[in-house]
Motif scaffolding. Structure first.
Motif, PDB file in Angstrom:
ATOM      1  N   GLY A 134       3.684  15.980 -19.806  1.00  0.00           N
ATOM      2  CA  GLY A 134       4.652  15.741 -20.864  1.00  0.00           C
ATOM      3  C   GLY A 134       5.888  14.970 -20.426  1.00  0.00           C
ATOM      4  N   GLU A 135       6.051  14.763 -19.116  1.00  0.00           N
ATOM      5  CA  GLU A 135       7.204  14.002 -18.628  1.00  0.00           C
ATOM      6  C   GLU A 135       7.102  12.559 -19.122  1.00  0.00           C
ATOM      7  OE1 GLU A 135       9.295  12.504 -14.466  1.00  0.00           O
ATOM      8  OE2 GLU A 135       7.588  13.860 -14.362  1.00  0.00           O
ATOM      9  N   VAL A 136       8.212  12.028 -19.610  1.00  0.00           N
ATOM     10  CA  VAL A 136       8.240  10.664 -20.127  1.00  0.00           C
ATOM     11  C   VAL A 136       8.763   9.744 -19.029  1.00  0.00           C
ATOM     12  CG1 VAL A 136       9.228   9.113 -21.857  1.00  0.00           C
ATOM     13  CG2 VAL A 136       8.576  11.459 -22.485  1.00  0.00           C
ATOM     14  N   ILE A 137       8.006   8.691 -18.778  1.00  0.00           N
ATOM     15  CA  ILE A 137       8.391   7.665 -17.811  1.00  0.00           C
ATOM     16  C   ILE A 137       8.626   6.391 -18.619  1.00  0.00           C
ATOM     17  CG2 ILE A 137       7.652   6.290 -15.821  1.00  0.00           C
ATOM     18  CD1 ILE A 137       7.984   9.306 -15.223  1.00  0.00           C
ATOM     19  N   SER A 138       9.746   5.739 -18.372  1.00  0.00           N
ATOM     20  CA  SER A 138      10.022   4.489 -19.052  1.00  0.00           C
ATOM     21  C   SER A 138      10.496   3.494 -18.024  1.00  0.00           C
ATOM     22  CB  SER A 138      11.081   4.681 -20.145  1.00  0.00           C
ATOM     23  OG  SER A 138      11.290   3.471 -20.831  1.00  0.00           O
ATOM     24  N   ARG A 139       9.759   2.430 -17.847  1.00  0.00           N
ATOM     25  CA  ARG A 139      10.126   1.409 -16.870  1.00  0.00           C
ATOM     26  C   ARG A 139      10.298   0.112 -17.623  1.00  0.00           C
ATOM     27  NH1 ARG A 139       9.600   0.065 -11.167  1.00  0.00           N
ATOM     28  NH2 ARG A 139       9.785   2.273 -10.850  1.00  0.00           N
ATOM     29  N   LYS A 140      11.502  -0.361 -17.679  1.00  0.00           N
ATOM     30  CA  LYS A 140      11.805  -1.639 -18.298  1.00  0.00           C
ATOM     31  C   LYS A 140      12.326  -2.573 -17.234  1.00  0.00           C
ATOM     32  CE  LYS A 140      11.315  -0.534 -22.730  1.00  0.00           C
ATOM     33  NZ  LYS A 140      10.297  -1.097 -23.557  1.00  0.00           N
ATOM     34  N   THR A 141      11.941  -3.823 -17.306  1.00  0.00           N
ATOM     35  CA  THR A 141      12.466  -4.821 -16.390  1.00  0.00           C
ATOM     36  C   THR A 141      13.948  -4.990 -16.659  1.00  0.00           C
ATOM     37  OG1 THR A 141      10.341  -5.940 -16.448  1.00  0.00           O
ATOM     38  CG2 THR A 141      12.209  -7.202 -15.598  1.00  0.00           C
ATOM     39  N   PRO A 142      14.808  -4.982 -15.604  1.00  0.00           N
ATOM     40  CA  PRO A 142      16.239  -5.179 -15.813  1.00  0.00           C
ATOM     41  C   PRO A 142      16.485  -6.451 -16.619  1.00  0.00           C
ATOM     42  CG  PRO A 142      15.816  -4.561 -13.537  1.00  0.00           C
ATOM     43  CD  PRO A 142      14.475  -4.809 -14.185  1.00  0.00           C
ATOM     44  N   GLY A 143      17.322  -6.323 -17.636  1.00  0.00           N
ATOM     45  CA  GLY A 143      17.663  -7.458 -18.470  1.00  0.00           C
ATOM     46  C   GLY A 143      16.683  -7.686 -19.617  1.00  0.00           C
ATOM     47  N   ALA A 144      15.589  -6.940 -19.648  1.00  0.00           N
ATOM     48  CA  ALA A 144      14.618  -7.112 -20.734  1.00  0.00           C
ATOM     49  C   ALA A 144      15.274  -6.723 -22.046  1.00  0.00           C
ATOM     50  CB  ALA A 144      13.366  -6.251 -20.477  1.00  0.00           C
ATOM     51  N   GLY A 145      15.048  -7.524 -23.043  1.00  0.00           N
ATOM     52  CA  GLY A 145      15.583  -7.243 -24.358  1.00  0.00           C
ATOM     53  C   GLY A 145      16.991  -7.756 -24.556  1.00  0.00           C
ATOM     54  N   ALA A 146      17.619  -8.255 -23.485  1.00  0.00           N
ATOM     55  CA  ALA A 146      18.968  -8.792 -23.626  1.00  0.00           C
ATOM     56  C   ALA A 146      18.890 -10.156 -24.288  1.00  0.00           C
ATOM     57  CB  ALA A 146      19.635  -8.913 -22.247  1.00  0.00           C
ATOM     58  N   GLY A 147      19.916 -10.467 -25.058  1.00  0.00           N
ATOM     59  CA  GLY A 147      19.834 -11.794 -25.648  1.00  0.00           C
ATOM     60  C   GLY A 147      20.870 -12.088 -26.599  1.00  0.00           C
ATOM     61  N   GLY A 201       6.626  -0.069 -20.502  1.00  0.00           N
ATOM     62  CA  GLY A 201       7.165   0.622 -21.666  1.00  0.00           C
ATOM     63  C   GLY A 201       7.216   2.112 -21.409  1.00  0.00           C
ATOM     64  N   GLN A 202       7.010   2.874 -22.441  1.00  0.00           N
ATOM     65  CA  GLN A 202       7.049   4.335 -22.300  1.00  0.00           C
ATOM     66  C   GLN A 202       5.671   4.850 -21.934  1.00  0.00           C
ATOM     67  OE1 GLN A 202       9.304   6.741 -25.148  1.00  0.00           O
ATOM     68  NE2 GLN A 202       7.487   7.991 -25.387  1.00  0.00           N
ATOM     69  N   PHE A 203       5.643   5.772 -20.979  1.00  0.00           N
ATOM     70  CA  PHE A 203       4.406   6.403 -20.555  1.00  0.00           C
ATOM     71  C   PHE A 203       4.647   7.895 -20.526  1.00  0.00           C
ATOM     72  CE2 PHE A 203       1.608   8.266 -17.398  1.00  0.00           C
ATOM     73  CZ  PHE A 203       0.385   7.730 -17.742  1.00  0.00           C
ATOM     74  N   ILE A 204       3.730   8.652 -21.091  1.00  0.00           N
ATOM     75  CA  ILE A 204       3.855  10.115 -21.087  1.00  0.00           C
ATOM     76  C   ILE A 204       2.812  10.677 -20.135  1.00  0.00           C
ATOM     77  CG2 ILE A 204       3.785  12.228 -22.456  1.00  0.00           C
ATOM     78  CD1 ILE A 204       4.603  10.472 -24.879  1.00  0.00           C
ATOM     79  N   VAL A 214       0.875  -1.167   0.000  1.00  0.00           N
ATOM     80  CA  VAL A 214       0.000   0.000   0.000  1.00  0.00           C
ATOM     81  C   VAL A 214       0.912   1.217   0.000  1.00  0.00           C
ATOM     82  CG1 VAL A 214      -1.812   1.248   1.248  1.00  0.00           C
ATOM     83  CG2 VAL A 214      -1.724  -1.259   1.343  1.00  0.00           C
ATOM     84  N   ARG A 215       0.569   2.184  -0.839  1.00  0.00           N
ATOM     85  CA  ARG A 215       1.466   3.329  -0.975  1.00  0.00           C
ATOM     86  C   ARG A 215       0.714   4.563  -1.440  1.00  0.00           C
ATOM     87  NH1 ARG A 215       7.100   2.765  -4.231  1.00  0.00           N
ATOM     88  NH2 ARG A 215       8.096   4.520  -3.256  1.00  0.00           N
ATOM     89  N   LEU A 216       1.146   5.708  -0.908  1.00  0.00           N
ATOM     90  CA  LEU A 216       0.734   6.992  -1.461  1.00  0.00           C
ATOM     91  C   LEU A 216       1.610   7.189  -2.688  1.00  0.00           C
ATOM     92  CD1 LEU A 216      -0.744   9.726  -1.376  1.00  0.00           C
ATOM     93  CD2 LEU A 216       1.119  10.556   0.085  1.00  0.00           C
ATOM     94  N   CYS A 217       1.011   7.219  -3.851  1.00  0.00           N
ATOM     95  CA  CYS A 217       1.779   7.237  -5.097  1.00  0.00           C
ATOM     96  C   CYS A 217       2.011   8.657  -5.584  1.00  0.00           C
ATOM     97  CB  CYS A 217       1.102   6.359  -6.139  1.00  0.00           C
ATOM     98  SG  CYS A 217       1.169   4.626  -5.674  1.00  0.00           S
ATOM     99  N   ARG A 218       2.885   9.345  -4.887  1.00  0.00           N
ATOM    100  CA  ARG A 218       3.354  10.675  -5.246  1.00  0.00           C
ATOM    101  C   ARG A 218       4.867  10.612  -5.240  1.00  0.00           C
ATOM    102  NH1 ARG A 218      -0.909  13.989  -5.384  1.00  0.00           N
ATOM    103  NH2 ARG A 218       0.330  15.847  -5.650  1.00  0.00           N
ATOM    104  N   PRO A 219       5.504  10.713  -6.359  1.00  0.00           N
ATOM    105  CA  PRO A 219       4.965  10.956  -7.692  1.00  0.00           C
ATOM    106  C   PRO A 219       4.221   9.728  -8.221  1.00  0.00           C
ATOM    107  CG  PRO A 219       7.294  10.486  -7.869  1.00  0.00           C
ATOM    108  CD  PRO A 219       6.968  10.525  -6.394  1.00  0.00           C
ATOM    109  N   SER A 220       3.457   9.936  -9.276  1.00  0.00           N
ATOM    110  CA  SER A 220       2.586   8.883  -9.793  1.00  0.00           C
ATOM    111  C   SER A 220       3.336   7.623 -10.203  1.00  0.00           C
ATOM    112  CB  SER A 220       1.760   9.407 -10.971  1.00  0.00           C
ATOM    113  OG  SER A 220       2.592   9.960 -11.967  1.00  0.00           O
ATOM    114  N   GLU A 221       4.575   7.747 -10.662  1.00  0.00           N
ATOM    115  CA  GLU A 221       5.320   6.559 -11.094  1.00  0.00           C
ATOM    116  C   GLU A 221       5.690   5.640  -9.935  1.00  0.00           C
ATOM    117  OE1 GLU A 221       8.198  10.108 -11.404  1.00  0.00           O
ATOM    118  OE2 GLU A 221       6.096   9.693 -11.862  1.00  0.00           O
TER     119      GLU A 221
END
Length: 141
Positions: A128-141, A121-124, A102-109
């Motif tokens: 206009g602030e861009v938030i990008s959350r990728k799982t560590p190691g995602a896309g590695a291969g 992925g990318q969230f605007i 349970v959390r007060l989500c300030r900032p929203s991310e």
């Protein structure tokens, strides 16, 4: 997974958190707490689960905080909860409840830490602030 958001649709931070939850693939239970305030017991449980205090959950901006002299340290936790029950706008938002916590989500991310799928992925944000959350190691291969 069940996610609940205590939401104010007039709050940009709350709208952004809700949109991030939805972008993660969840459709949360939405509690518009100004119309349907939590019970005293629920509010106390949320405060306890967040590991915070009633004073730390008080919202100042756009509320009767100053008019009620809530900065005054004379008010006990129980009295501050009484004020939040009488004036739900004093409850800061958004509060998100998930199996991860349970959390007060300030900032929203901050909501991303509570989601089963934090890689949204990318969230605007509305500002206009861009938030990008990728799982560590995602896309590695």
């Amino acid at each position: 997974m069940t996610v609940t958001i205590y939401h104010n649709p007039d709050c940009g931070t709350s709208r952004n958190a809700l949109a991030m939850i939805r972008q993660s693939g969840e459709e949360p239970e939405i509690v518009e707490y100004l119309e349907n305030p939590p019970s005293r017991d629920t509010l106390m449980s949320l405060i306890s689960a967040m590991g915070t205090t009633p004073r730390a959950l008080l919202r100042e901006k756009g509320t009767p905080y100053a008019a009620l002299d809530l900065a005054n340290p004379k008010w006990s936790d129980d009295e501050l909860i009484d004020f939040m029950m009488a004036h739900p706008i004093l409850i800061n938002r958004p509060i998100v409840v998930s199996p991860k916590g349970v959390r007060l989500c300030r900032p929203s991310e901050a909501v991303l830490d509570l989601l089963a799928v934090a890689d949204i992925g990318q969230f605007i944000k509305e500002d206009g602030e861009v938030i990008s959350r990728k799982t560590p190691g995602a896309g590695a291969g």
